[in-house]
Every structure is written in structure tokens, then in C-alpha cells.
Scaffold this motif. Structure first.
Motif, PDB file in Angstrom:
ATOM      1  N   PRO A 170      34.369   0.232  17.482  1.00  5.62           N
ATOM      2  CA  PRO A 170      34.576  -0.112  18.896  1.00  5.62           C
ATOM      3  C   PRO A 170      35.080  -1.548  19.045  1.00  5.62           C
ATOM      4  O   PRO A 170      34.709  -2.437  18.280  1.00  5.62           O
ATOM      5  CB  PRO A 170      33.185   0.025  19.512  1.00  5.62           C
ATOM      6  CG  PRO A 170      32.380   0.793  18.536  1.00  5.62           C
ATOM      7  CD  PRO A 170      32.969   0.562  17.192  1.00  5.62           C
ATOM      8  N   ARG A 171      35.902  -1.781  20.062  1.00  3.05           N
ATOM      9  CA  ARG A 171      36.431  -3.092  20.364  1.00  3.05           C
ATOM     10  C   ARG A 171      35.301  -4.055  20.681  1.00  3.05           C
ATOM     11  O   ARG A 171      34.435  -3.778  21.520  1.00  3.05           O
ATOM     12  CB  ARG A 171      37.360  -3.001  21.577  1.00  3.05           C
ATOM     13  CG  ARG A 171      38.704  -2.342  21.294  1.00  3.05           C
ATOM     14  CD  ARG A 171      39.763  -3.380  20.979  1.00  3.05           C
ATOM     15  NE  ARG A 171      39.956  -4.278  22.120  1.00  3.05           N
ATOM     16  CZ  ARG A 171      40.819  -4.082  23.114  1.00  3.05           C
ATOM     17  NH1 ARG A 171      41.577  -2.993  23.098  1.00  3.05           N
ATOM     18  NH2 ARG A 171      40.928  -4.940  24.092  1.00  3.05           N
ATOM     19  N   ILE A 174      35.229  -5.399  24.593  1.00  3.33           N
ATOM     20  CA  ILE A 174      35.101  -4.547  25.782  1.00  3.33           C
ATOM     21  C   ILE A 174      33.761  -4.711  26.507  1.00  3.33           C
ATOM     22  O   ILE A 174      33.741  -4.769  27.735  1.00  3.33           O
ATOM     23  CB  ILE A 174      35.411  -3.074  25.427  1.00  3.33           C
ATOM     24  CG1 ILE A 174      36.918  -2.928  25.205  1.00  3.33           C
ATOM     25  CG2 ILE A 174      34.933  -2.122  26.526  1.00  3.33           C
ATOM     26  CD1 ILE A 174      37.392  -1.513  24.901  1.00  3.33           C
ATOM     27  N   PRO A 175      32.633  -4.822  25.816  1.00  2.00           N
ATOM     28  CA  PRO A 175      31.370  -4.983  26.547  1.00  2.00           C
ATOM     29  C   PRO A 175      31.374  -6.167  27.514  1.00  2.00           C
ATOM     30  O   PRO A 175      30.909  -6.032  28.650  1.00  2.00           O
ATOM     31  CB  PRO A 175      30.338  -5.180  25.422  1.00  2.00           C
ATOM     32  CG  PRO A 175      30.910  -4.409  24.279  1.00  2.00           C
ATOM     33  CD  PRO A 175      32.393  -4.624  24.358  1.00  2.00           C
ATOM     34  N   LYS A 177      33.938  -7.398  28.985  1.00  5.69           N
ATOM     35  CA  LYS A 177      34.877  -7.134  30.064  1.00  5.69           C
ATOM     36  C   LYS A 177      34.326  -6.133  31.075  1.00  5.69           C
ATOM     37  O   LYS A 177      34.662  -6.227  32.257  1.00  5.69           O
ATOM     38  CB  LYS A 177      36.215  -6.673  29.485  1.00  5.69           C
ATOM     39  CG  LYS A 177      36.947  -7.837  28.818  1.00  5.69           C
ATOM     40  CD  LYS A 177      38.117  -7.418  27.956  1.00  5.69           C
ATOM     41  CE  LYS A 177      38.780  -8.655  27.374  1.00  5.69           C
ATOM     42  NZ  LYS A 177      39.837  -8.313  26.409  1.00  5.69           N
ATOM     43  N   VAL A 178      33.487  -5.207  30.651  1.00  4.95           N
ATOM     44  CA  VAL A 178      32.943  -4.264  31.636  1.00  4.95           C
ATOM     45  C   VAL A 178      31.741  -4.824  32.378  1.00  4.95           C
ATOM     46  O   VAL A 178      31.259  -4.216  33.316  1.00  4.95           O
ATOM     47  CB  VAL A 178      32.580  -2.888  31.016  1.00  4.95           C
ATOM     48  CG1 VAL A 178      33.770  -2.262  30.336  1.00  4.95           C
ATOM     49  CG2 VAL A 178      31.378  -2.986  30.108  1.00  4.95           C
ATOM     50  N   THR A 179      31.251  -5.988  31.959  1.00  3.48           N
ATOM     51  CA  THR A 179      30.145  -6.593  32.691  1.00  3.48           C
ATOM     52  C   THR A 179      30.595  -7.802  33.507  1.00  3.48           C
ATOM     53  O   THR A 179      29.796  -8.431  34.188  1.00  3.48           O
ATOM     54  CB  THR A 179      29.023  -7.032  31.728  1.00  3.48           C
ATOM     55  OG1 THR A 179      29.591  -7.896  30.734  1.00  3.48           O
ATOM     56  CG2 THR A 179      28.369  -5.842  31.055  1.00  3.48           C
ATOM     57  N   GLY A 180      31.887  -8.116  33.447  1.00  7.17           N
ATOM     58  CA  GLY A 180      32.394  -9.226  34.241  1.00  7.17           C
ATOM     59  C   GLY A 180      32.118 -10.592  33.647  1.00  7.17           C
ATOM     60  O   GLY A 180      32.309 -11.618  34.300  1.00  7.17           O
ATOM     61  N   ALA A 181      31.695 -10.645  32.398  1.00  6.93           N
ATOM     62  CA  ALA A 181      31.441 -11.938  31.758  1.00  6.93           C
ATOM     63  C   ALA A 181      32.766 -12.684  31.597  1.00  6.93           C
ATOM     64  O   ALA A 181      33.807 -12.055  31.434  1.00  6.93           O
ATOM     65  CB  ALA A 181      30.790 -11.726  30.395  1.00  6.93           C
ATOM     66  N   SER A 183      35.938 -13.919  30.321  1.00 10.44           N
ATOM     67  CA  SER A 183      36.638 -13.395  29.159  1.00 10.44           C
ATOM     68  C   SER A 183      38.073 -13.894  29.036  1.00 10.44           C
ATOM     69  O   SER A 183      38.671 -13.764  27.983  1.00 10.44           O
ATOM     70  CB  SER A 183      36.711 -11.863  29.227  1.00 10.44           C
ATOM     71  OG  SER A 183      35.429 -11.283  29.308  1.00 10.44           O
ATOM     72  N   TYR A 184      38.632 -14.410  30.126  1.00  4.73           N
ATOM     73  CA  TYR A 184      40.053 -14.735  30.160  1.00  4.73           C
ATOM     74  C   TYR A 184      40.272 -16.212  30.465  1.00  4.73           C
ATOM     75  O   TYR A 184      39.384 -16.888  31.005  1.00  4.73           O
ATOM     76  CB  TYR A 184      40.757 -13.889  31.234  1.00  4.73           C
ATOM     77  CG  TYR A 184      40.595 -12.402  31.031  1.00  4.73           C
ATOM     78  CD1 TYR A 184      39.592 -11.703  31.711  1.00  4.73           C
ATOM     79  CD2 TYR A 184      41.421 -11.692  30.145  1.00  4.73           C
ATOM     80  CE1 TYR A 184      39.430 -10.336  31.511  1.00  4.73           C
ATOM     81  CE2 TYR A 184      41.260 -10.335  29.951  1.00  4.73           C
ATOM     82  CZ  TYR A 184      40.267  -9.661  30.632  1.00  4.73           C
ATOM     83  OH  TYR A 184      40.102  -8.317  30.439  1.00  4.73           O
ATOM     84  N   GLN A 186      41.790 -17.246  32.807  1.00 11.27           N
ATOM     85  CA  GLN A 186      41.589 -17.352  34.257  1.00 11.27           C
ATOM     86  C   GLN A 186      40.143 -17.701  34.609  1.00 11.27           C
ATOM     87  O   GLN A 186      39.867 -18.186  35.701  1.00 11.27           O
ATOM     88  CB  GLN A 186      41.959 -16.030  34.966  1.00 11.27           C
ATOM     89  CG  GLN A 186      43.437 -15.792  35.124  1.00 11.27           C
ATOM     90  CD  GLN A 186      44.099 -15.165  33.903  1.00 11.27           C
ATOM     91  OE1 GLN A 186      43.463 -14.970  32.864  1.00 11.27           O
ATOM     92  NE2 GLN A 186      45.382 -14.863  34.031  1.00 11.27           N
ATOM     93  N   ASP A 187      39.225 -17.415  33.691  1.00 15.57           N
ATOM     94  CA  ASP A 187      37.797 -17.630  33.956  1.00 15.57           C
ATOM     95  C   ASP A 187      37.305 -18.986  33.478  1.00 15.57           C
ATOM     96  O   ASP A 187      36.146 -19.350  33.692  1.00 15.57           O
ATOM     97  CB  ASP A 187      36.966 -16.538  33.256  1.00 15.57           C
ATOM     98  CG  ASP A 187      37.378 -15.144  33.673  1.00 15.57           C
ATOM     99  OD1 ASP A 187      37.216 -14.203  32.856  1.00 15.57           O
ATOM    100  OD2 ASP A 187      37.864 -14.982  34.805  1.00 15.57           O
TER     101      ASP A 187
END
Lengths: 711, 156
Positions: A170-171, A174-175, A177-181, A183-184, A186-187
Motif C-alpha cells: 500500500p502507498r 495515502i493514510p 491524505k485521507v485524514t487531511g494531515a 501533505s502538500y 500548499q499546507d
């Protein structure tokens, strides 16, 4: 071996240009391993795949492997993450480096335990001798372990010994990114950070004639207004204050504009441009071949926008004479050189650090906004500045995938075999990525708008065999007579650069559409016709596999509403093999209902990653092919927002089924761009199968279908 | 001058102009980075949050209109340290390439399943009409949402 001899020796992948082992790996005393990739995550899953490779070769648990963000201060220079080269360059380098690190650790263990190498085995970083004595990597490692040049003498694991590489791990990202932590890029938030926006000109040829700077400086929260020639930026304490200042600046700035854009959005304007012509493949004499039937066709592709979901973003700080820039650029090292040149400082005074962005699909605004941020940071020395491009900035100013025209001609003998084939393409070169070669030239956008402007970097065309505009123009099929000619268009009225698959999309669209047109003229089934002219067994295998998966029935006709078509290519004629079949439904619009693909990328490091990228490439290309074209008039780019540039939406998305042909004994082949060409042609071929009309000009809008049915 | 916002069950005092888009307040004042800037025009869905049960683009909602409403962001989906079934499904299906669209899509899907626990394929697709994905992960995303809906109906 002498230093000179070892220096001359070719090392695998990017090891050749970054030869020290400790440039790539560090074994830490805390039980972790740090890998230093030069390739960056752009949503293709590369970091997960590289971690698999490192863990596999080192014999450590996957969880122990950390990947350091790519940073000009310490990472190996792997150029640009592009062209589907990351596994072949970075993966191969790490594979050999990790294999050698394991051997060096074993040698130390043998010495420490007083046993011979054959008595040692490794599991998760624990080295155990036959007698039971053991020592760990973490105890053995120190700074000197990997402080040496790679020899690439240690053999990586053969397929029979692999347990991680080749599995659908698994990537790792991804975890979060699906929790809004965060990651980018932009953040990213730094203490004291300010928000910047750039007032871009309304058109390519525009010059700033007037601007009331005091009015902008007086706006709430505005800390600085930067004006340098036609470059204008505002910096404010809060983000919405910067956005409001930008809106005000747009209203009050006065520009002198001029008409610089083509009179038409039909790519055929390229046919009237000055070109540099080169025959890139010649065999026999296509014109002289005796033929029973001759065919000609002309295909076009418009300017396509990368249209990244996130407009580009960067953060920069200027303190003590040094710049630090956080960016989602695909090439931090060439960007660093470009920035240093524009900013007028030595390279050592600029540090560029990669942070992930949204999918870029090639050269978008990422490098440009890095310069914007640095220019604004310079004006507020000591405080970080975050510049977020607006949606309009990204659509209007990103470098597009170039428009292309491709003319095909072919001849069939009496048995319906192809005996002659010509392919002529017209296009700009496909790359203006910053190279940082200096000399008053810059690849970053703002540089051309400064008071003392830099010359925009001219388009380059990566050379064959990979190619640029001519990527995949030479067919993989075997014809007795062929000629392929690249008409390189010199003038670039629209800003262009690398977009996923480069010339591959248009060239394969043309080749595979034309194969179907010839098959039709020969009364042959499209799958059988292709196999007839193809000897490469791996090429044949992807075509046969996808035909089987889709339940292709030879000679099956469409029913006036539904139809199927196939497209095939070997990306760059040396990377992955991909065959795609699509099923369309022609109602009020053309809808792609289902798609199947088979991909052979040699050794698959992560088969699910391959599937994901191939599914994505197919769906993205369905969007390009059915909907997308950048619009402009004589002066301005008219594509500004998603309303002007609709892309495939959820109600329209096809079901997709991808089969990976894994060949663990083979070298890995680049796989991220393999579906772009085949999918476009498969759609055109499916439309012909369904409706009996041949569409040759992308995008296949409703208007074009209606016109083709009428005409 | 403060405006009170209720986000993920907690109240926050925010000192910002009333017309400030909620998206900037969430990200910059409350440090909730899950709602993302994609267009600022309400066209792409990357900034989607749930307001009183409905999926709303937060770039298009001024602070003054968000006051007094119950706002849920992606950070508020997990309950008692356990991931929401949608989050679990997106991981299980590996439904992301760059992942930038994912938090907005999960919120749109959560709003849908909150009012329609057994949606048809057409209803799921229609609920995501305002959510763009540029990487082409549509197929996996739809599969993840179907999977989560099934799990939620089972009560797991």
C-alpha cells in the motif's frame, strides 16, 4: 582499480552521476534506514516503490525505511522527475546501492563475529552466524560504512528471493491524505509567514503601463508591493488580504496589449509556419512501392492544459543573503540554477527543497511560482512568503502541451498488407523546462516580465530514441518501406512545454487511427491486422491479452450506438508496452463506458501502482480526447477556469480494468505515460466502429460528431 | 470583533473579516489543512466541507454565513481515534494518485451517505458532480465509496 579506472566505469542508473553510496543511503543507529531519492513524488507512487526496493535489497522491514525530501543541500542530483524514468534511474541506483550496503554490513559483521561470510544470514537488519552469535545493522553502522564510491559489484536479488518488490504494497502517503494531515507544499506553514499574490499580465504581449502602488499599499494587511518592470506582486499578513489586494490591482492596473496569438485555434496553422525538417526514419522508398490501394489522412491535436487540480504554490524565505525555497518542482537542481541566475546570486546561496504538489502531468506552473515566491521574499527579507497561484493564473500561464498536426500515408498490397508508410508531424519542441544554463536565459515565467528581462528559454526537443515532438512517431510495426519526418516548428506563439507522453499522444493517436483506417480498407479485423505487422512478442502479448480481457470478437461491428476500438504503443519504443480497448456509447455525447488495458512494464516493482497509473492515464486521456482544448483569441488566452475548460466528471467516468503482465526477470520499464497515446486512438476507432465516421481532430466534441455524421 | 465558529464539535473564536471565505479561516486560523484550495470559485470541490449535513464548497462560503452552523471537516470524520469507513475504504482500495481531490470527495460522499445510506451508482456519481479529479482515479474512488456504503449499512 585506480581512481581513473573506477571513475570511467559505468554505474547503473543515477549512480553513474552520483557515485558515493552515502549520497543515497544512511543506516541509522536508531533502527531506521534513510534513503535519499533524487526523484520526487508526483502522485505516481514512486516513494512507496523506492522504499520497497531499499527494504528488499537491505533485508529490513519496510517500516524502517524513511525517504528524505529531495533537497539540493544533500540529495543526489537526478535531474527532473519526468519521462517515466524514475524506476530505471533512481530505483536502479537505490537497488544497487542497497545491495552493496548489505554486503558491506555483512563484511563488518564477519570481522566482528570472527566468522566467514557464508555462515551469516540476515533478517530485518539482524545478522546471525550459524553458531548463534548475532549483531545488528544498527550497531555496526557509522559514518565510514558508506563513505565510498559505489562499485555496483553486489548483485541485487533475483526474482526467486524477492518478497517485497513485485507485491502491491500500500502507498505510504495515502493514510495522511485521507485524514487531511498536512501533505502538500500548499499546507506548509512557517513562523511569521506572509501571503503573496502576483498580478500577471492579461496577455503574453502585455506591458504594464501604469499602476497606483500607494493605493495597493494602503489596503488592509498589505506589507509590501513589488514592482519590477511588468512584474507586480503584493504581500500581506493574511491570505484573504493578499487575494483582495490582487483583485484591486487587477482592476486598477493599465496595460498595453498586442496581438501575438494565432488567428485560429485549428492546429493546422502550424502547417504554414517555418520549420526545421528532419527525416528520422527511412526504409526503402514508400513512393515507389507497388500498391493496390493508397490512403492518406491528417490528424490534429490542440493545445492541452495540464490543468493540475491545485494551482501551483511555493514558499520562500530570504535571510542572511540566502534563499530557501520550498517547491513541488519536478527538478530542484535545474530550478536552483535558474533561480540563482535570475536572482543574481551564486548557486550556493539558493537552497531548493521539494514538497509534494498535486499531480502535475509534466511542466506546469511549479517552477514559475518558485521564482515568484523568491522575488517577493526578497522584498520582506527575513519573513517567509507563500505564493499560491490563482486558478486563472494556472490556466492562462502554464506551458501547454503543444498543438500538433500529423499527416499519414499508407499503401496496401493485394493481400491487404501494408507495403508503404509515411508519417509527417508538425509541432513545437516539447520542453521549456528550466535548465539553468544562464547566459541571460531563464525558464521561469516572471523573469521575462522584469525591468531587465531574461530571454525565455527556447523549446528543446529531447533527442531520439526517447524523443520529444517525435516521441513514438517511428512505428513499432514492421513495414518494408517507410519514412518518418519531423517538421519542427520554431515559432512558439503559445507557451508550451512537456505534457504527459509529449509527442506520444498525437503520434500514437495518428498511427493507431491510421492502422484502423488501413485495416478497414483491407477488410481486416483491427486486432488481427496489427498482429500481422508486429513481430515483437511482448507487443503481441499485450494486444492479445487485452483482446481476451475485453472479449474482442474479430470483425465485430458496432450497432450504431455502441462500438469498440483498440490502440497500442510501446512508449518511446523502449519503455512499457500498453494496449487499450475502449467501448463507447454514442448518444447526445460520446461516452466511454468501459476500457480495458494490458501493460507490460518488465519487472513490476508495485503491480497495483502500475494499475493505478494506467487507469489514471486512460481516464485522463478520455478527458483530453473528448473535451479538452485551450481557447484563445488574437490577444488573450480565453481559458481561465473549469467552466472554460471542462474535464471528465464523475457521471461520465468509465469502468476500467487493467491487467499487468509482470516479467520479474526483465528490467523495469517506465510506465507512467504509456496509456496516453493508445487510449486516444482507441476512442477514435471505437467511434468509427459505432457510427461509421472517422474523427481525426481532437477533441471529439458533440459538434464534431454531428458534423461528421452530416458530412 | 470575533466570529464564533463550530467546527468538528468545538467552538472557535475567529478574528477575521466577515466576508473571509471559510476555506482560509479553516486552513490558516484553525490550522485544518484538509479542506484544499483548488479554484476558489466553487467549481472543483477540493474545499468541500459539511455544513449542517450538506456538502458545501468552503471557498464559496463567507465566514459570516458559516457562523452558527455545524461544520465538519475531514479532520472531524474519525470518531474516537477510529477512521471513518470512507477513510478506511479509500485506503483499502488505494483510491488516490496525487490525492489532492480526496478529502473534498470524502466529504461529499459522507454527506451523501448521511442522508442516503443505500445510493445507486447514478446517485453516487451525481453527488460527486462538483468534485473534480484530474489524475483519473474516478474508478477507484467510486469503488471505495460503494465499499464504505456497504460497510456502513452493515453497521461495522
Amino acid at each position: 582499480m585506480t581512481d581513473r579506472q573506477s571513475a570511467a566505469r559505468r554505474l547503473p542508473g543515477s549512480l553513474d552521476t552520483n557515485r558515493r553510496l552515502d549520497r543515497w543511503l544512511r543506516i541509522n543507529r536508531d533502527g531506521t534506514v534513510t534513503a535519499f531519492p533524487g526523484k520526487v513524488e508526483i502522485g505516481q507512487g514512486i516513494l512507496t516503490a523506492l522504499a520497497q526496493i531499499v527494504a528488499e535489497e537491505l533485508d529490513v522491514a519496510l517500516e524502517r525505511v524513511r525517504l528524505a525530501p529531495t533537497d539540493t543541500s544533500y540529495s543526489p542530483d537526478e535531474g527532473v522527475t519526468s519521462g517515466s524514468r524514475s524506476i530505471q534511474e533512481g530505483g536502479v541506483a537505490l537497488r544497487h546501492a542497497a545491495a552493496e550496503a548489505r554486503e558491506l554490513l555483512l563484511a563488518r559483521a564477519a570481522a566482528k563475529l570472527g566468522v566467514s561470510l557464508e555462515q551469516l544470514s540476515v533478517a530485518d537488519g539482524v545478522i546471525t552466524a550459524r553458531g548463534g552469535a548475532s549483531v545488528t545493522y544498527w550497531e555496526l553502522a557509522d559514518e565510514s560504512l558508506l563513505a565510498r564510491e559505489a562499485s555496483a559489484d553486489a548483485a541485487p536479488k533475483p526474482p526467486s528471493q524477492r518478497s517485497l518488490v513485485g507485491t502491491a504494497v500500500p502507498r505510504r502517503d495515502i493514510p495522511a491524505k485521507v485524514t487531511g494531515a498536512p501533505s502538500y507544499v500548499q499546507d506548509l506553514e512557517l513562523p511569521g509567514m506572509l501571503h503573496g499574490r502576483v498580478l500577471r499580465p492579461p496577455s503574453y504581449g502585455a506591458r504594464l503601463a501604469g499602476l497606483d502602488e500607494p493605493e495597493l499599499r494602503a489596503l488592509p494587511g498589505v506589507v509590501a508591493v513589488v514592482r519590477d518592470g511588468s512584474f507586480v506582486g503584493v504581500v500581506a499578513e493574511r491570505e484573504e488580504q493578499a487575494v483582495r489586494a490582487l483583485a484591486r490591482a487587477r482592476r486598477i492596473a493599465r496595460w498595453e496589449e498586442s496581438e501575438t496569438l494565432p488567428a485560429t485555434t485549428d492546429p493546422r496553422f502550424l502547417l504554414g509556419e517555418q520549420t526545421e525538417d528532419e527525416v528520422i526514419s527511412r526504409k526503402g522508398d514508400p513512393a515507389a512501392a507497388p500498391a493496390a490501394k493508397r490512403l492518406e489522412a491528417e490528424y490534429t491535436r490542440p493545445y492541452i492544459a495540464h490543468a493540475s487540480l491545485a494551482p501551483s504554490c511555493a514558499v520562500a524565505i530570504f535571510e542572511a543573503g540566502r534563499y530557501t525555497v520550498w517547491t513541488h518542482s519536478q527538478g530542484v537542481f535545474p530550478l536552483r540554477r535558474d533561480l540563482a541566475h535570475v536572482l543574481g546570486v551564486e548557486e550556493e546561496r539558493v537552497a531548493v527543497i521539494h514538497a509534494e504538489g498535486a499531480g502535475c502531468y509534466g511542466h506546469n506552473g511549479a517552477d514559475d511560482v518558485a521564482l515568484d515566491a523568491a522575488l517577493l521574499a526578497r522584498a520582506v527579507a527575513g519573513r517567509p512568503v507563500r505564493v499560491q497561484w490563482m486558478r486563472e493564473d494556472e490556466f492562462m500561464w502554464e506551458p501547454y502541451g503543444p498543438a500538433m498536426v500529423v499527416r499519414m500515408s499508407g499503401a496496401l498490397d493485394a493481400q491487404g498488407n501494408i507495403v508503404a508508410w509515411t508519417h509527417d508531424l508538425w509541432s513545437n519542441g516539447h520542453s521549456t523546462r528550466p535548465s539553468g544554463r544562464g547566459g541571460g536565459v531563464a525558464g521561469t515565467l516572471a523573469a521575462r516580465h522584469l525591468e531587465r528581462p531574461f530571454t525565455p528559454q527556447a523549446t528543446g526537443n529531447p533527442p531520439l530514441p526517447g524523443g520529444g515532438s517525435h516521441r513514438n512517431a517511428i512505428p513499432l510495426y514492421e513495414f518494408p518501406n517507410q519514412r518518418v519526418t519531423n517538421h519542427l516548428v520554431k515559432r512558439t506563439p503559445l507557451r508550451v512545454s512537456a505534457l504527459r507522453s509529449l509527442g506520444g499522444n498525437a503520434n500514437v493517436f495518428a498511427i493507431e487511427s491510421f492502422m484502423d483506417e488501413l485495416a478497414h480498407a483491407a477488410g481486416a479485423d483491427p486486432v488481427e491486422f496489427r498482429l500481422r505487422h508486429l513481430r515483437d512478442p511482448r507487443a503481441r502479448a499485450v494486444i492479445e491479452t487485452v483482446a481476451r480481457q475485453a472479449g474482442w470478437r474479430a470483425g465485430e461491428k458496432g450497432d450504431g450506438v455502441r462500438g469498440r476500438g483498440i490502440g497500442f504503443a510501446r512508449y518511446k519504443n523502449l519503455a512499457c508496452y500498453v494496449a487499450v480497448i475502449v467501448e463507447v456509447e454514442a448518444g447526445n455525447e460520446i461516452t466511454v463506458r468501459r476500457a480495458w488495458a494490458a501493460i507490460d512494464a518488465g519487472m513490476a516493482v508495485n503491480p497495483d501502482g502500475l494499475k493505478n497509473q494506467t487507469e489514471g492515464g486512460i481516464i485522463q486521456t478520455v478527458s483530453w480526447t473528448l473535451k479538452e482544448a485551450v481557447r484563445y483569441d488574437r490577444t488573450r488566452i480565453l481559458t481561465r477556469s473549469w467552466d472554460d475548460y471542462p474535464i471528465l466528471a464523475f457521471p461520465e467516468a468509465p469502468e476500467v480494468e487493467v491487467t499487468v503482465i509482470d516479467r520479474p526477470e526483465e528490467p523495469p520499464l517506465g510506465a507512467g505515460e504509456g496509456a496516453q497515446g493508445p487510449t486516444a486512438a482507441a476512442i477514435a476507432n471505437a467511434i468509427h466502429n459505432a457510427l461509421g465516421v472517422r474523427l481525426r481532430d481532437m477533441p471529439f466534441t458533440r459538434e464534431k460528431v454531428v458534423a461528421a455524421l452530416a458530412g | 470583533m470575533g466570529i464564533t465558529l463550530e467546527v468538528n464539535g468545538r467552538k472557535h473564536e475567529v478574528a477575521a473579516e466577515p466576508e473571509t471565505p471559510l476555506l482560509y479561516v479553516l486552513r490558516n486560523d484553525l490550522k485544518l489543512k484538509g479542506a484544499r484550495f483548488g479554484c476558489g470559485l466553487g467549481q472543483c470541490g477540493a474545499c468541500t466541507v459539511i455544513v449542517d449535513g450538506r456538502a458545501v464548497p468552503s471557498c464559496d462560503l463567507p465566514l459570516s454565513a458559516a457562523a452558527g452552523k455545524r461544520i465538519t471537516t475531514i479532520e472531524g470524520l474519525a470518531a474516537d481515534g477510529k477512521l471513518h469507513p470512507l477513510q478506511q475504504a479509500f485506503i483499502a482500495e488505494q483510491a488516490a494518485q496525487c490525492g489532492y481531490c480526496v478529502s473534498g470527495i470524502i466529504m461529499s460522499a459522507a454527506a451523501l451517505l448521511g442522508s442516503n445510506p443505500d445510493p445507486t451508482e447514478e446517485e453516487i456519481r451525481a453527488a460527486l458532480k462538483g468534485n473534480l479529479c484530474r489524475c483519473g482515479t474516478h474508478h477507484r474512488i467510486l469503488r471505495a465509496i460503494r465499499r464504505a456504503a456497504g460497510e456502513m449499512r452493515k453497521g461495522t
